[in-house]
Design a protein around this motif. Structure first.
Motif, PDB file in Angstrom:
ATOM      1  N   UNK A  24      -5.645   6.107   4.058  1.00  0.00           N
ATOM      2  CA  UNK A  24      -6.052   7.417   4.566  1.00  0.00           C
ATOM      3  C   UNK A  24      -6.899   7.283   5.832  1.00  0.00           C
ATOM      4  N   UNK A  25      -7.819   6.309   5.844  1.00  0.00           N
ATOM      5  CA  UNK A  25      -8.685   6.142   7.013  1.00  0.00           C
ATOM      6  C   UNK A  25      -7.903   5.701   8.250  1.00  0.00           C
ATOM      7  N   UNK A  26      -6.728   5.111   8.037  1.00  0.00           N
ATOM      8  CA  UNK A  26      -5.873   4.710   9.156  1.00  0.00           C
ATOM      9  C   UNK A  26      -4.792   5.761   9.450  1.00  0.00           C
ATOM     10  N   UNK A  27      -4.870   6.900   8.756  1.00  0.00           N
ATOM     11  CA  UNK A  27      -3.905   7.999   8.929  1.00  0.00           C
ATOM     12  C   UNK A  27      -2.453   7.519   8.807  1.00  0.00           C
ATOM     13  N   UNK A  32       4.925   4.292   5.551  1.00  0.00           N
ATOM     14  CA  UNK A  32       4.601   3.400   6.672  1.00  0.00           C
ATOM     15  C   UNK A  32       4.021   2.071   6.177  1.00  0.00           C
ATOM     16  N   UNK A  33       3.137   2.148   5.194  1.00  0.00           N
ATOM     17  CA  UNK A  33       2.551   0.926   4.624  1.00  0.00           C
ATOM     18  C   UNK A  33       3.639   0.099   3.960  1.00  0.00           C
ATOM     19  N   UNK A  34       4.483   0.759   3.201  1.00  0.00           N
ATOM     20  CA  UNK A  34       5.557   0.056   2.493  1.00  0.00           C
ATOM     21  C   UNK A  34       6.443  -0.713   3.469  1.00  0.00           C
ATOM     22  N   UNK A  35       6.811  -0.072   4.543  1.00  0.00           N
ATOM     23  CA  UNK A  35       7.656  -0.724   5.543  1.00  0.00           C
ATOM     24  C   UNK A  35       6.944  -1.915   6.178  1.00  0.00           C
ATOM     25  N   UNK A  36       5.658  -1.747   6.457  1.00  0.00           N
ATOM     26  CA  UNK A  36       4.887  -2.795   7.130  1.00  0.00           C
ATOM     27  C   UNK A  36       4.707  -4.044   6.271  1.00  0.00           C
ATOM     28  N   UNK A  38       6.643  -4.736   3.448  1.00  0.00           N
ATOM     29  CA  UNK A  38       7.875  -5.150   2.780  1.00  0.00           C
ATOM     30  C   UNK A  38       8.042  -4.671   1.353  1.00  0.00           C
ATOM     31  N   UNK A  39       7.543  -3.485   1.062  1.00  0.00           N
ATOM     32  CA  UNK A  39       7.714  -2.883  -0.267  1.00  0.00           C
ATOM     33  C   UNK A  39       8.278  -1.481  -0.081  1.00  0.00           C
ATOM     34  N   UNK A  40       8.579  -0.811  -1.195  1.00  0.00           N
ATOM     35  CA  UNK A  40       9.029   0.572  -1.062  1.00  0.00           C
ATOM     36  C   UNK A  40       7.870   1.534  -1.334  1.00  0.00           C
ATOM     37  N   UNK A  41       8.049   2.776  -0.927  1.00  0.00           N
ATOM     38  CA  UNK A  41       7.000   3.790  -1.025  1.00  0.00           C
ATOM     39  C   UNK A  41       6.546   3.990  -2.463  1.00  0.00           C
ATOM     40  N   UNK A  42       7.465   3.949  -3.401  1.00  0.00           N
ATOM     41  CA  UNK A  42       7.128   4.130  -4.815  1.00  0.00           C
ATOM     42  C   UNK A  42       6.183   3.032  -5.304  1.00  0.00           C
ATOM     43  N   UNK A  43       6.431   1.818  -4.862  1.00  0.00           N
ATOM     44  CA  UNK A  43       5.574   0.690  -5.245  1.00  0.00           C
ATOM     45  C   UNK A  43       4.154   0.888  -4.715  1.00  0.00           C
ATOM     46  N   UNK A  44       4.025   1.337  -3.477  1.00  0.00           N
ATOM     47  CA  UNK A  44       2.705   1.582  -2.888  1.00  0.00           C
ATOM     48  C   UNK A  44       1.985   2.674  -3.676  1.00  0.00           C
ATOM     49  N   UNK A  45       2.710   3.724  -4.034  1.00  0.00           N
ATOM     50  CA  UNK A  45       2.125   4.807  -4.825  1.00  0.00           C
ATOM     51  C   UNK A  45       1.605   4.283  -6.161  1.00  0.00           C
ATOM     52  N   UNK A  57      -0.132 -12.164  -3.893  1.00  0.00           N
ATOM     53  CA  UNK A  57       0.675 -12.121  -2.663  1.00  0.00           C
ATOM     54  C   UNK A  57       0.594 -10.748  -1.997  1.00  0.00           C
ATOM     55  N   UNK A  58       0.695  -9.689  -2.783  1.00  0.00           N
ATOM     56  CA  UNK A  58       0.624  -8.334  -2.228  1.00  0.00           C
ATOM     57  C   UNK A  58      -0.785  -8.029  -1.735  1.00  0.00           C
ATOM     58  N   UNK A  59      -1.790  -8.488  -2.473  1.00  0.00           N
ATOM     59  CA  UNK A  59      -3.171  -8.316  -2.023  1.00  0.00           C
ATOM     60  C   UNK A  59      -3.355  -8.970  -0.656  1.00  0.00           C
ATOM     61  N   UNK A  60      -2.800 -10.155  -0.492  1.00  0.00           N
ATOM     62  CA  UNK A  60      -2.887 -10.869   0.785  1.00  0.00           C
ATOM     63  C   UNK A  60      -2.206 -10.068   1.897  1.00  0.00           C
ATOM     64  N   UNK A  61      -1.043  -9.487   1.605  1.00  0.00           N
ATOM     65  CA  UNK A  61      -0.332  -8.681   2.613  1.00  0.00           C
ATOM     66  C   UNK A  61      -1.178  -7.498   3.065  1.00  0.00           C
ATOM     67  N   UNK A  62      -1.836  -6.830   2.105  1.00  0.00           N
ATOM     68  CA  UNK A  62      -2.717  -5.714   2.458  1.00  0.00           C
ATOM     69  C   UNK A  62      -3.884  -6.197   3.306  1.00  0.00           C
ATOM     70  N   UNK A  63      -4.490  -7.314   2.925  1.00  0.00           N
ATOM     71  CA  UNK A  63      -5.636  -7.845   3.664  1.00  0.00           C
ATOM     72  C   UNK A  63      -5.248  -8.160   5.105  1.00  0.00           C
ATOM     73  N   UNK A  64      -4.097  -8.782   5.296  1.00  0.00           N
ATOM     74  CA  UNK A  64      -3.636  -9.113   6.648  1.00  0.00           C
ATOM     75  C   UNK A  64      -3.333  -7.831   7.423  1.00  0.00           C
ATOM     76  N   UNK A  65      -2.640  -6.901   6.800  1.00  0.00           N
ATOM     77  CA  UNK A  65      -2.269  -5.662   7.473  1.00  0.00           C
ATOM     78  C   UNK A  65      -3.499  -4.890   7.947  1.00  0.00           C
TER      79      UNK A  65
END
Length: 127
Positions: A24-27, A32-36, A38-45, A57-65
């Motif tokens: 939310x803070x990055x609007x 958009x997060x899912x695409x960035x 490599x997951x789908x929107x449902x997974x992010x939700x 692995x997913x935690x690491x992807x979020x940290x890098x992003x």
């Protein structure tokens, strides 16, 4: 000194909330997060609502992003404290680029051991 016990559910709930707040803070949208990462929107939700467990692995992807440390994502928010503490020596050490680089290469078992050492130094128990 007071011991605080945190459960997996406490940590998981905090991480889910942080992921939601960061997005939310990055609007950004969940899509958009899912695409960035490599997951789908449902997974992010499901991650943001705590309906799905977050892998290392997913935690690491979020940290890098988001360009934050994994320890920042995993840090438990003390909901009863209104005083902002200065970063501890351990937190300062974790934020050093060379240490952060080592942590990103650590195995899950090594990270768990480091977390236990850190928490025991602060008299915090974790289940």
């Amino acid at each position: 000194m007071h011991n605080t016990i945190y459960t997996y559910k406490d940590v998981s709930s905090d991480v889910s909330r942080k992921l939601f707040d960061l997005r939310k803070s990055h609007n950004l949208s969940q899509r958009q997060i899912a695409k960035a990462i490599g997951h789908n929107q449902s997974h992010i939700n499901m991650l943001e609502t705590g309906k799905r467990e977050l892998t290392l692995e997913t935690l690491y992807k979020f940290a890098v992003f988001y360009d934050v440390s994994m320890s920042d994502l995993l840090a438990i928010t003390n909901k009863t404290s209104t005083v902002t503490e200065e970063p501890s020596e351990m937190q300062k050490l974790i934020n050093e680029p060379s240490v952060r680089n080592l942590l990103t290469k650590a195995t899950l078992e090594e990270l768990k051991l480091l977390a236990r050492i850190y928490l025991s130094s602060r008299n915090v128990a974790i289940e």
